[in-house]
Design an enzyme around this catalytic site. Structure first.
Site, short mmCIF file in Angstrom:
data_model
loop_
_atom_site.label_atom_id
_atom_site.label_comp_id
_atom_site.label_asym_id
_atom_site.label_seq_id
_atom_site.Cartn_x
_atom_site.Cartn_y
_atom_site.Cartn_z
N HIS A 8 -15.68 8.66 -9.52
CA HIS A 8 -15.34 7.28 -9.89
C HIS A 8 -14.95 7.26 -11.36
O HIS A 8 -15.60 7.89 -12.19
CB HIS A 8 -16.56 6.37 -9.68
CG HIS A 8 -16.26 4.90 -9.70
ND1 HIS A 8 -16.24 4.13 -8.56
CD2 HIS A 8 -15.96 4.07 -10.71
CE1 HIS A 8 -15.96 2.87 -8.87
NE2 HIS A 8 -15.77 2.81 -10.19
N GLY A 39 -20.20 3.48 2.59
CA GLY A 39 -20.26 2.04 2.80
C GLY A 39 -21.45 1.35 2.16
O GLY A 39 -21.67 0.16 2.39
N ARG A 78 -26.62 9.82 -11.07
CA ARG A 78 -25.62 10.82 -10.73
C ARG A 78 -25.26 11.72 -11.91
O ARG A 78 -25.02 12.92 -11.74
CB ARG A 78 -24.37 10.13 -10.17
CG ARG A 78 -24.62 9.52 -8.81
CD ARG A 78 -23.46 8.69 -8.32
NE ARG A 78 -23.73 8.19 -6.97
CZ ARG A 78 -22.91 7.41 -6.29
NH1 ARG A 78 -21.78 7.00 -6.83
NH2 ARG A 78 -23.22 7.01 -5.07
N THR A 93 -12.26 3.48 0.37
CA THR A 93 -13.33 2.76 1.07
C THR A 93 -13.52 3.34 2.47
O THR A 93 -14.65 3.40 2.98
CB THR A 93 -13.01 1.26 1.14
OG1 THR A 93 -12.89 0.73 -0.18
CG2 THR A 93 -14.09 0.49 1.88
N ALA A 123 -20.25 0.45 -6.20
CA ALA A 123 -18.78 0.43 -6.08
C ALA A 123 -18.34 -0.55 -5.02
O ALA A 123 -17.43 -1.36 -5.24
CB ALA A 123 -18.24 1.83 -5.79
N GLU A 130 0.85 -1.19 0.00
CA GLU A 130 0.00 0.00 0.00
C GLU A 130 0.89 1.24 0.00
O GLU A 130 1.77 1.38 0.85
CB GLU A 130 -0.91 -0.01 1.23
CG GLU A 130 -1.61 1.31 1.51
CD GLU A 130 -2.43 1.83 0.34
OE1 GLU A 130 -2.29 3.03 0.03
OE2 GLU A 130 -3.20 1.05 -0.25
#
Length: 623
Positions: free
Chosen positions: A558, A205, A446, A200, A602, A191
């Site tokens: 996104h 969530g 969206r 995330t 997502a 990472e």
């Protein structure tokens, strides 16, 4: 796989212990499994013994964090920092909150007020630095402590061996890593940030899945074919049908898998912004960080099989003579070269929404008439979402597809693009322009929402809510923020009446009242000129104050394009042929969402295809 003498295998008792600086398991220098684990703390008390005594005591200061101002206290003896309390902070779980925990422990262990900002939590880190300096001055300890060096980061090895290497420690990457372990593989996760969980962590969530056990008691009619058709419709039917079928068929299995790892979901099913249906599952505790906490617990409980290395920037995939992927080359802390030898690699590095130059270069699709430059923010944590994983895969032979499919979200904060303060998801809210007039169906897709926002004066709008959403101004909402936090930062305005709120917003009071009345008429069974359909189980008339309003703008949220994958989550070349040993999952992949992703899809994507990628990578590596 042949192991070199300098490498670190992950196979039970042969795994090396890392007390030289500890395995980098999260924020370096921090808590067990989020930094140093099990090593003796280092203090400078002996070095300070000969200096002039400090004014022992506990000192208080007010600092401004990323989400809200907070009070911190620092306790000093006559020659040492003995305690730091930042428990009053309202920073994001898994991001700023964890950075504060790790860095305050680092300050005590190393007796310093000079701390490095945690990558991905800069503002929270700076708030702690500011508070330490202020309290040190009050204790007359600043001169000594300001000369202390910045602590060194923990040491890491130059070579590691594992069955599977996952590049990216966000939701999809950790889902892949855990699934690979459950399939019998040893795993290394790389990472690049100092925090774990990626975007995330700061998501709400929402996870879409058809779930009769929860939906039917609410009177929600749904089916997997409906979920599939809605996802295709939302993506303008440019999605890959095979991938969409896999997503919609297996999303509920992802819910059950997460529950097996300790995640608790609310019984009530909701609707994420732009979900086009009521099938969004929300964690019982705030935000997407719930998933990351459960993943971290699994990592802690399976330390012999999985290792998470932070501050690791993957630079290159290693290929053998046949073109199969057999490892990763990375840089630790921007300096030390690290090699991971493995049998398979999963790319899970997120999208490229934060890479302004790249997103503008490929912006030839839905938003080609909009300049996606620095004036349009991004919801992702900086410096995430730069698209590096896509470049790694492309250099190994994978094809990148659908790059122009970029999604904007209506919940951006002016100036940053981050999703903060009052959110657009949920119920009992209206969107009004700077004239105080409603202009769109608040439940639309969206892209529809954002196109209508751009058409408004100054390309901005207000979200208006009242006591229905926030009955207690000091009660944290689902994202951990309170109304009084938002007011303290000057992010929202309030009024006891609609007229008072309109004055604070600078809009026409009669227009605002008419907009609220029109919305209430729909809730009570009337028709809406914009097509909004009320949900009688969740919507109620907005009539009583106090009222709250927050300015919003569209923001890059996104990127639906990325690495071409098949239904096995294998990365593929332009001919559709898999790259041996290379898998991908999450936002770095393309083809699943088409030109517009549904809200709540997502997380469903990350978990469903993350599990898929990890399981199949493990099978390949162990074959």
């Amino acid at each position: 796989m042949t192991r070199t003498s300098d490498s670190v295998p992950l196979n039970g008792i042969s795994r090396r212990t890392f007390c030289k600086g500890a395995a980098v398991l999260g924020i370096w220098g921090g808590l067990a499994s989020f930094g140093l684990a099990g090593c003796a703390p280092h203090t400078r008390a002996e070095e300070l013994a000969d200096s002039a005594p400090w004014k022992a005591g506990t000192y208080t200061t007010e600092v401004t964090g990323h989400n809200a101002p907070y009070t911190m206290t620092v306790t000093f003896s006559d020659d040492a920092i003995t305690a730091i309390d930042t428990s009053a902070n309202q920073e994001s779980l898994g991001v700023g909150a964890d950075a504060l925990k790790a860095l305050q422990q680092q300050a005590i262990d190393n007796q310093t007020i000079n701390i490095d900002a945690v990558t991905g939590a800069t503002l929270s880190s700076l708030s702690l630095q500011t508070g330490l300096e202020d309290c040190a001055k009050q204790a007359q300890a600043f001169e000594v402590l300001s000369e202390a060096p910045v602590p060194e980061k923990p040491a890491v090895e130059e070579v590691y061996d594992a069955d599977v290497c996952v590049v990216g420690g966000g939701g999809s990457g950790l889902a892949a890593a855990i699934a690979a372990v459950q399939a019998g593989a040893s795993v290394i996760v790389l990472e690049k940030c100092g925090i774990t969980g990626g975007s995330t962590n700061v998501s709400e969530g929402a996870l879409n899945a058809v779930d009769p056990e929860r939906q039917e008691p609410q009177g929600i009619e749904d089916s997997i074919p409906t979920f599939y058709e809605t996802t295709m419709k939302g993506g303008h039917n440019t999605n890959n049908p095979e991938l969409v079928h896999f997503l919609t068929d297996n999303a509920l299995d992802s819910v059950h898998w997460l529950e097996s790892l300790g995640v608790e979901f609310k019984d009530e099913i909701g609707s994420a912004t732009g979900s086009l249906g009521q099938r969004s599952h929300y964690p019982a505790t705030p935000s997407g960080n719930t998933y990351i906490r459960s993943f971290q617990q699994f990592i802690d409980d399976n330390a012999d099989a999985i290792m998470l290395l932070n501050d690791m920037q993957a630079k290159e995939l290693i290929l053998d003579d046949a073109g199969a992927v057999v490892g990763v080359k990375a840089l630790y802390d921007g300096e030390q070269e690290v090699t991971v030898n493995c049998g398979a690699v999963v790319i899970a590095t997120g999208g490229f929404g934060g890479n302004v130059e790249y997103r503008q270069k490929v912006n030839t699709g839905v938003w080609k008439e909009v300049v996606l430059d620095d004036s349009i923010g991004c919801t992702n944590i900086k410096p995430c979402a730069q698209g590096e994983g896509m470049v790694l895969a492309e250099n190994a032979g994978a094809e990148l597809i659908c790059l122009s499919d970029i999604q904007l979200h209506p919940c951006g904060t002016p100036g940053t693009g981050l999703m903060e303060d009052i959110r657009t998801s949920g119920r009992n809210r209206i969107f009004v322009n700077t004239d105080g007039k409603r202009f769109v169906n608040e439940g639309a897709e969206r892209d529809v929402l954002c196109k209508n926002i751009f058409a408004q004066p100054d390309g901005t709008y207000w979200i208006v809510v009242n006591t229905l959403r926030y009955p207690d101004p000091d009660e944290p909402d689902a994202n951990g923020a309170t109304i009084n936090n938002m007011l303290a930062l000057g992010h929202i305005v309030t009024g006891d009446t609609v007229e008072a709120l309109a004055g604070e917003m600078g809009v026409d009071a009669a227009n605002l009242q008419a907009s609220i009345d029109a919305y209430n008429a729909v809730v009570e069974g009337g028709a809406d000129e914009f097509g909004f359909v009320a949900d009688n189980t969740a919507d109620a008339a907005m009539t009583e104050g106090p009222w709250y309003a927050c300015r919003k703008v569209p923001t890059v949220h996104h990127t639906m394009g990325g690495i071409r994958v098949n239904v096995e989550s294998e990365a593929c070349n332009a001919d559709g042929e898999p790259i041996p040993g290379l898998y991908a999952a999450g936002e770095c992949t393309g083809g699943i969402h088409g030109e517009n992703r549904l809200g709540g899809n997502a997380i469903a994507d990350c978990m469903t295809f993350g599990r898929n990628a990890g399981t199949n990578a493990a099978k390949y590596a162990l074959a």
